[in-house]
Design a protein around this motif. Structure first.
Motif, PDB file in Angstrom:
ATOM      1  N   ARG A 106      71.508  93.388 114.208  1.00  0.00           N
ATOM      2  CA  ARG A 106      71.474  93.857 115.717  1.00  0.00           C
ATOM      3  C   ARG A 106      71.600  95.444 115.648  1.00  0.00           C
ATOM      4  O   ARG A 106      72.110  96.012 114.526  1.00  0.00           O
ATOM      5  CB  ARG A 106      72.583  93.080 116.481  1.00  0.00           C
ATOM      6  N   TRP A 107      71.039  96.082 116.371  1.00  0.00           N
ATOM      7  CA  TRP A 107      71.315  97.417 116.820  1.00  0.00           C
ATOM      8  C   TRP A 107      71.104  97.705 118.454  1.00  0.00           C
ATOM      9  O   TRP A 107      70.503  96.802 118.947  1.00  0.00           O
ATOM     10  CB  TRP A 107      70.588  98.365 116.097  1.00  0.00           C
ATOM     11  N   THR A 108      71.470  98.787 118.623  1.00  0.00           N
ATOM     12  CA  THR A 108      71.251  99.251 119.954  1.00  0.00           C
ATOM     13  C   THR A 108      70.419 100.525 120.172  1.00  0.00           C
ATOM     14  O   THR A 108      70.346 101.243 119.150  1.00  0.00           O
ATOM     15  CB  THR A 108      72.727  99.516 121.097  1.00  0.00           C
ATOM     16  N   PHE A 109      69.823 100.741 121.354  1.00  0.00           N
ATOM     17  CA  PHE A 109      69.010 101.865 121.647  1.00  0.00           C
ATOM     18  C   PHE A 109      68.896 102.252 123.131  1.00  0.00           C
ATOM     19  O   PHE A 109      69.177 101.268 123.717  1.00  0.00           O
ATOM     20  CB  PHE A 109      67.502 101.764 121.253  1.00  0.00           C
ATOM     21  N   ASP A 110      68.502 103.446 123.558  1.00  0.00           N
ATOM     22  CA  ASP A 110      68.632 103.832 124.847  1.00  0.00           C
ATOM     23  C   ASP A 110      67.111 103.043 125.466  1.00  0.00           C
ATOM     24  O   ASP A 110      65.863 103.433 124.889  1.00  0.00           O
ATOM     25  CB  ASP A 110      68.281 105.403 124.819  1.00  0.00           C
ATOM     26  N   PRO A 111      67.425 102.409 126.391  1.00  0.00           N
ATOM     27  CA  PRO A 111      66.275 101.497 126.531  1.00  0.00           C
ATOM     28  C   PRO A 111      65.037 102.345 127.548  1.00  0.00           C
ATOM     29  O   PRO A 111      63.907 101.954 127.722  1.00  0.00           O
ATOM     30  CB  PRO A 111      66.790 100.591 127.716  1.00  0.00           C
ATOM     31  N   LEU A 112      65.381 103.394 127.736  1.00  0.00           N
ATOM     32  CA  LEU A 112      64.585 104.418 128.523  1.00  0.00           C
ATOM     33  C   LEU A 112      63.510 105.275 127.502  1.00  0.00           C
ATOM     34  O   LEU A 112      62.578 105.792 128.010  1.00  0.00           O
ATOM     35  CB  LEU A 112      65.223 105.488 129.324  1.00  0.00           C
ATOM     36  N   VAL A 113      63.983 105.146 126.365  1.00  0.00           N
ATOM     37  CA  VAL A 113      63.060 105.781 125.028  1.00  0.00           C
ATOM     38  C   VAL A 113      61.970 104.900 124.860  1.00  0.00           C
ATOM     39  O   VAL A 113      62.054 104.008 124.115  1.00  0.00           O
ATOM     40  CB  VAL A 113      63.847 106.266 124.092  1.00  0.00           C
ATOM     41  N   ALA A 114      60.732 105.085 125.281  1.00  0.00           N
ATOM     42  CA  ALA A 114      59.618 104.181 125.312  1.00  0.00           C
ATOM     43  C   ALA A 114      59.206 103.949 123.776  1.00  0.00           C
ATOM     44  O   ALA A 114      58.967 102.811 123.268  1.00  0.00           O
ATOM     45  CB  ALA A 114      58.497 104.365 126.270  1.00  0.00           C
ATOM     46  N   ARG A 115      59.189 104.941 123.078  1.00  0.00           N
ATOM     47  CA  ARG A 115      58.522 104.954 121.741  1.00  0.00           C
ATOM     48  C   ARG A 115      59.539 104.091 120.770  1.00  0.00           C
ATOM     49  O   ARG A 115      59.129 103.251 120.125  1.00  0.00           O
ATOM     50  CB  ARG A 115      58.388 106.302 121.135  1.00  0.00           C
ATOM     51  N   ASN A 116      60.889 104.026 121.174  1.00  0.00           N
ATOM     52  CA  ASN A 116      61.894 103.330 120.264  1.00  0.00           C
ATOM     53  C   ASN A 116      61.739 101.795 120.544  1.00  0.00           C
ATOM     54  O   ASN A 116      61.714 100.955 119.810  1.00  0.00           O
ATOM     55  CB  ASN A 116      63.126 103.875 120.686  1.00  0.00           C
ATOM     56  N   ALA A 117      61.598 101.527 122.039  1.00  0.00           N
ATOM     57  CA  ALA A 117      61.316 100.301 122.583  1.00  0.00           C
ATOM     58  C   ALA A 117      60.279  99.657 121.927  1.00  0.00           C
ATOM     59  O   ALA A 117      60.125  98.487 121.453  1.00  0.00           O
ATOM     60  CB  ALA A 117      61.276 100.272 124.259  1.00  0.00           C
TER      61      ALA A 117
END
Length: 252
Positions: A106-117
């Motif tokens: 598991r990990w987390t990321f900023d959901p507003l950063v489309a490229r990471n999503a």
């Protein structure tokens, strides 16, 4: 890159270089987000710091630890890499975790950063399983400063990488929410199986140019996600044009 190599880092100098690299990525002004001594302690506790090099140049790094005893789960604390290197770096992290018995990561990321999503959901095949509001509280680095720190948790099946999900027919679905730019933010199909939600093209640039508008986007997307996740949806895809697909599994 012909000279690319990825290895785990244990030495003080190597960990200091990784720490400094993270500081450059997150544009911290005073101290790096992951001090070298903290990285050293994580390695000593059984975690792993992976570093990617192109020749002698550090081009990416990631850090992972193990979850609760018996969980067979690893947790990735942080990852960053130059374009095109993320897949190789995450696969090295995956091999390390599998070798020690983990089944998921598991990990987390900023959901507003489309490229990471798109990288996490479409390329790696992870699934967004939890939406957390203002997870870190105020952040003062040069990338996140001035925003609220909502995060999306993804879960990656290490043994069986995810298969592509049916994106559904987004354009045929009725609109349910309006975005801060006046266009459609979210759609939901009449069958209740899919929700689609749009994010801004470049939230990092928007945050620097117009932090108030970026915050309105944050709260608008938050509303869609928290409502959908409360109803059992999960984030299963991200399109090239910046639309999440949220999917609700059929009842058994």
């Amino acid at each position: 890159m012909t000279g690319l190599s990825i290895r785990t880092v244990h030495d003080v100098a190597g960990l200091a270089a990784v720490s400094a690299y993270f500081g450059e990525v997150w544009r911290t002004r005073t101290a790096p987000p992951y001090p070298a001594e903290v990285l050293h302690s994580l390695v000593h506790a059984g975690g792993a710091v992976h570093a990617a090099h192109d020749g002698q140049r550090l081009t990416g790094a990631c850090v992972a630890v193990f979850g609760p005893p018996g969980s067979q789960e690893a947790y990735s604390l942080v990852a960053a890499a130059e374009p095109g290197l993320g897949q190789a770096l995450k696969q090295a992290q995956r091999a390390w975790a599998l070798g020690l018995g983990a089944r998921t990561m598991r990990w987390t990321f900023d959901p507003l950063v489309a490229r990471n999503a798109r990288f996490n959901l479409a390329k790696l095949g992870a699934v967004g399983t939890e939406y957390m509001v203002d997870f870190y509280g105020p952040m003062r680095d040069g990338v996140n400063g001035g925003d609220e720190s909502d995060r999306l948790t993804v879960t990656w099946d290490l043994a069986t990488p995810g298969q592509p999900y049916d994106p559904g027919d987004r354009e045929a679905a009725p609109a349910t929410h309006r975005a801060p730019d006046g266009e459609t933010l979210a759609r939901r199909d009449l069958a209740g199986r899919h929700v689609w939600c749009r994010v801004p093209d470049d939230v990092v640039g928007l945050r620097a140019a117009d932090p108030e508008l970026a915050l309105r986007w944050r709260r608008a997307v938050r509303e869609v996600f928290t409502e959908a996740f409360g109803q059992g949806f999960r984030a299963t895809g991200m399109s090239r044009d910046g639309w999440y697909t949220l999917t609700k599994e059929a009842a058994v």
